[in-house]
Design an enzyme around this catalytic site. Sequence first.
Site, mmCIF file in Angstrom:
data_model
loop_
_atom_site.group_PDB
_atom_site.id
_atom_site.type_symbol
_atom_site.label_atom_id
_atom_site.label_comp_id
_atom_site.label_asym_id
_atom_site.label_seq_id
_atom_site.Cartn_x
_atom_site.Cartn_y
_atom_site.Cartn_z
ATOM 1 N N MET A 183 1.500 -1.416 0.026
ATOM 2 C CA MET A 183 0.197 -0.396 0.231
ATOM 3 C C MET A 183 0.849 1.209 0.009
ATOM 4 S SD MET A 183 -3.161 -1.032 2.113
ATOM 5 C CE MET A 183 -1.880 -1.873 3.793
ATOM 6 N N ARG B 269 -4.041 -45.828 -3.571
ATOM 7 C CA ARG B 269 -4.734 -45.705 -5.276
ATOM 8 C C ARG B 269 -4.173 -47.167 -5.662
ATOM 9 N NH1 ARG B 269 -2.230 -41.031 -4.045
ATOM 10 N NH2 ARG B 269 -3.136 -39.160 -3.736
ATOM 11 N N ARG C 182 -8.282 -48.211 -1.120
ATOM 12 C CA ARG C 182 -9.616 -47.393 -2.143
ATOM 13 C C ARG C 182 -9.674 -48.673 -3.517
ATOM 14 N NH1 ARG C 182 -9.639 -41.897 -5.091
ATOM 15 N NH2 ARG C 182 -8.281 -43.481 -6.224
ATOM 16 N N GLU D 223 -17.524 -38.295 -0.950
ATOM 17 C CA GLU D 223 -17.378 -38.198 -2.101
ATOM 18 C C GLU D 223 -18.235 -37.335 -2.907
ATOM 19 O OE1 GLU D 223 -13.716 -39.891 -4.942
ATOM 20 O OE2 GLU D 223 -15.616 -41.843 -4.204
ATOM 21 N N SER E 290 -13.914 -42.285 4.686
ATOM 22 C CA SER E 290 -12.698 -40.810 4.610
ATOM 23 C C SER E 290 -13.785 -39.950 3.069
ATOM 24 C CB SER E 290 -11.628 -42.242 3.965
ATOM 25 O OG SER E 290 -10.873 -40.584 3.535
ATOM 26 N N GLY F 165 -13.637 -37.815 0.568
ATOM 27 C CA GLY F 165 -12.499 -37.916 -0.496
ATOM 28 C C GLY F 165 -12.908 -35.964 -1.124
ATOM 29 N N THR F 166 -12.104 -35.485 -0.317
ATOM 30 C CA THR F 166 -13.070 -33.724 -0.809
ATOM 31 C C THR F 166 -11.724 -33.658 -1.959
ATOM 32 O OG1 THR F 166 -10.057 -33.506 0.311
ATOM 33 C CG2 THR F 166 -12.646 -33.275 1.595
ATOM 34 N N ASN F 167 -10.825 -34.085 -3.086
ATOM 35 C CA ASN F 167 -11.220 -33.586 -4.166
ATOM 36 C C ASN F 167 -12.098 -33.828 -4.859
ATOM 37 O OD1 ASN F 167 -8.614 -33.255 -3.406
ATOM 38 N ND2 ASN F 167 -8.249 -34.855 -4.631
ATOM 39 N N ASP F 168 -13.213 -34.950 -5.113
ATOM 40 C CA ASP F 168 -13.684 -35.180 -6.303
ATOM 41 C C ASP F 168 -15.291 -34.746 -5.499
ATOM 42 O OD1 ASP F 168 -12.976 -36.039 -8.183
ATOM 43 O OD2 ASP F 168 -13.852 -37.927 -7.807
#
Length: 923
Positions: free
Chosen positions: A133, A611, A667, A796, A815, A817-820
Amino acid sequence: MSAKKATKKTARKGARKTAKRAKRVATPKKSIYEFGKKTDGSSKLRNLLGGKGANLAEMARIGLPVPPGFTITTEVCTFFYENGRKYPTTLDKEMRQSVASIEKQLGKKFGASKKPLLLSVRSGARESMPGMMDTILNLGLNDKTVEALAEESGNAAFAYDCYRRFIGMYGDVVMGVQPQHENDHEPFDACLDELKKEVGVELDNQLTADDLKELIKRYKALIKSRTKSAFPQDVYEQLWGAVGAVFSSWQNERAILYRQKYNIPAEWGTAVNVQAMVFGNMGDTCATGVAFTRDPANGEKVFYGEYLINAQGEDVVAGIRTPNPIAKLKEEMPAAHAELEKVRKQLERHFKDMQDFEFTVEEGKLYMLQTRNGKRTGLAAVRIAVELVKERLINQKVALTKIPADSISSLLVAVFDEKAIKKAKLLATGLPAGPGAASGKICFTAEKAEGVAKSGGHAVLCRVETTPEDLRGMIAADGILTSRGGVSSHAALVARQMNKVCVCGASDVVINYGARTLTVGKTVLKEGDDISIDGTTGEIYAGHVDTAPSEVDQVLSGKKKPESSYTYQLFDQVMSWADKARKLGVRTNADSPEQAKNAVALGAEGIGLCRTEHMFFEGDRITYMRQMILSSDENERRAALKKLLPFQRRDFTGLFKAMGGRPVTIRLLDPPLHEFLPHDESAKRELANSLGVDIDIITERVHALHEANPMLGHRGCRLGISYPEITEMQARAIFEAAAACYKLKKPIKVVPEVMVPLVGFADELKNQAAVIHRVAEEVMTAKKVKFKYLVGTMIEVPRGAVTADEIAETAEFFSFGTNDLTQTGLGMSRDDAGSFLGKYKETEIMPQNPFASIDTKGVGKLVELGVKGGRSTKKDLKLGICGEHGGDPSSIEFFHNVGLDYVSCSPPRVPVARLAAAQAALK
C-alpha cells in the site's frame, strides 16, 4: 493495457465490490486514536488500529522514543468504501484536534512559515503487507514551509531534498503521475536521473540546494502537464489527499493480489497512521535504518539489519542504495548503536517475538518509527520459536503457534549437491536473504517469470531491485536475485515471507533490461539462460546446478547423524512438541513401499489412501489390465484378472511391510476403464498385436467405453457392481497379502481397511461389502489364519454425505474424498476451473482456490453432514479425510473442529499436517 492502468481498473472494481457487499454500519464513535505523550491505544486494539498503529501505541506506552502522531481506524476505511469514498462527518474535527496535539508536544505548527510541522502518512493493516500500500513522507511542505525548514535547519539542501521527495511521492500516489506505457520509466525517477547526469553526480545526496530547486520546478511542471492541476500548496488539502490515497491503496492490484495469496479478508480494511516526521537526511549526524532483533534468514540471535547515513527510510527499503550492515553503526554512531541494543532487548522481552523495527537518528537522537513481528524464513521461524522457549520468554505451546505450519516444509527444501557445486562456475556473491537452492531460467520481468512457471518450467526473477509491482513474478519464480538492495529491501522481505530462495545486493551483477542481459565481468548471460542461486550462502552460479536432499532428509535416511545437523534437531524438537499437542492423527497418501517409507520417516501414522489404479500402469500389468477391459465375457475377464492378482498381492505385501502394522486404507479401483486404454493409432495397433486381435476390435471397444462425462460416469463402486470379479480380485490380493504378513518370522499384525469409492446409496456399499466379506472368509479359511479388517467408504458425492446415517449401517469407517466432493459439490472440474478461478479470486466471489483450501461454507457443510449422520448411527465410526486438503493448514483446522480422527496427505506434507493439527488443537 499498462500495468498502472490495470491497477487502477482493479482498484475501481475492488472498491465497487467492497461497497456493494459490505454491511451498513453506523458512523464510528471514535475515528482517531493518538500516540505520544497522550496515548489512547495499545497492542490489544490491533483489529481497530492495524498492526502498525497498535504497535506504535504500545511502544509509546512502554516509554520508547516514538515521534507523536495518531491513527485513523480501520472502521473509517470500511465507512469510506461503504459511503462512496466519503468520510465520517466527525473526522475533520478529530483530525484537526489530533494535529494540534502533535503541534503542542513538539512546539511546531502545521503549515507555518516558522518551525513547520511535517508529517508522514502510512498504511497499517491488521496483518503486515510490506510495500503493498501507499506511503507519503514530508507532508506539509510547500513553497513557504520549505524556506522555513531550510532556515531552521541551516541546511538548504536537506530542506529542498525533502520537498522534492514529497512532490514525487504525492505526484505519484495521490495525483496519479505514472508511466504512460509498459516500458516507460517512473516519471519522477527519470527527471532525477536526467538532472544528475546534467550536473555530473552519481548519488541523490550529492545534489546541491540549487540543483534540487531546479528538480522541484521540473517535478511541478511534470505534474501540471500530466494532470492539468497544480501541486497543492494548502497543507490540509495535502493531508486529505494522502489519507484518501492510503485508503484507496487497500484496493490496488498489488494489495488485492497479496491479500489473495495470504487469505487476508478485504473487509478488514486498513488504518492510516499520521506521524510527525523525524529526519535521517539532515547530514552526517543523521541516519535511518531497518533492523531485526534476530537474523530473519536463519533465526540466529544476532542484532541484524542495515542503515544509511544521511537518508530517509524509503531509501533503505526500496533498495536504491545498498546500505551498511548494522554492526558498522557501532563505529559511526556508537551512542545510537548502544541505545538500539537496549531497545532490541526491550522489544523482544515485551512482544515475546523477533521484531522488525524501523528507526531514525536525527542529529544524534534516536527515534523509533515502527515495530512488528518480523517476517522470517521457515528455518528462522522454527529456530526462533525453539530458542525463545530455551530462553524462557515463551512456552512450548506458544512456540507452536508462532511457526506458520507451511514453514516447517522449508527445512526439507533441497540444497545444492556438493559434487555439482565443485564443477559449477561461481559468478558472484550477494547477500543471503532466503535460504535454499534454486536453479531456473533468467527472467527479467514478472510476466516472463509467470510464463515460464505456467509452462511447467523453473524461473529465477532477476531485477536490479524489486518493487511491489513485481509481486506476481516473485510468486511464480523459484528464486529471486537483485543486484541492489540489502537484507531489509523489498525483495528480501517478501522472499522471506514466501519462503523463496533469495540473494540480494549482488553488486557485481549488471542487469541490462534493454539488452535482456545479465553480466558479471566477461560472462554474459541472456534472458532464458539457466542460473543458480544459493540463498543460504549468497552464491550465484552460471547454468543449472543439481540439487541434493535437505539435511533433515539426509538424517532421516541415515546419511547424516542427528547430532551433526542443528536443522534436524530443530525439526525434531518442533515435531515432538506438535505430536504432544495434536488430537488429529496424520496419515499419508501412498501407493508404493518407497513412498510409504518416506512418509513414515516424516511421521506418518498410517496410509489414509492407497490408489490401486496407480499400480496397474507398470510393466506387463497394463497389458493384462487392457486384456481384462477388452474381454467379451466374464470368463475372459477372470482369466485376465488372475494374471493381475500376483502383482496386486506383491504390491500390498510391500506396503504392509513398509508400514510395519500401521493402518493401511486401500481404495478399490476408482477411475473409468477408458483411462487404461490407448487412444492413438500406433498404441492401438501395438495392443492389438500383443493380444492377437484385430485393431478394429480395439477401436470399437475404446469407442464403446467413451463417456461424455467420465467423472460422473461408470467408475468407482459402479464398476465393482457391474463387474464384481474386479472387486473380488482386489479383495483377494489384499487379504492374501495380509495373511502372508501374519506368517512372517516376525509377524506383522496387519488390519487392512478396504475402501469402496463413490458410494452415494447405502445399497451400493452393501453390495460391495458382501463380496469383500465373502473373499475375506475364503482367504482366512484357505490360509488358516485369522485377521481383523475394516470395510468402509469414501464420501465424495453429495448424496453420500446427506445419507451418511444409512451408509454407516454397513460402513466401519468414512474417508472424505474432498477432491471429488469439491468437484461434485460445486459443480466445478478442477481440471477446467483454472480458466475462471483467477477472476473469481480477483472479484472475491471465491477468495480461495476451493481445490487447495476447503470451501467451509459449502463443501465443508457436506463434510459436517457426513460426520453428524455417520456418528448418529455409529458413535465410534472412524472418520478421516484423504483429499489434497489433508495437507492444507486452514483445512486441517476445519477438520479438527468438525471432529475427524485423522487427515491424510502426500508424504512431503506430513510434517506440515502434524504442526497444523497441533495448532488447531491449541486454538
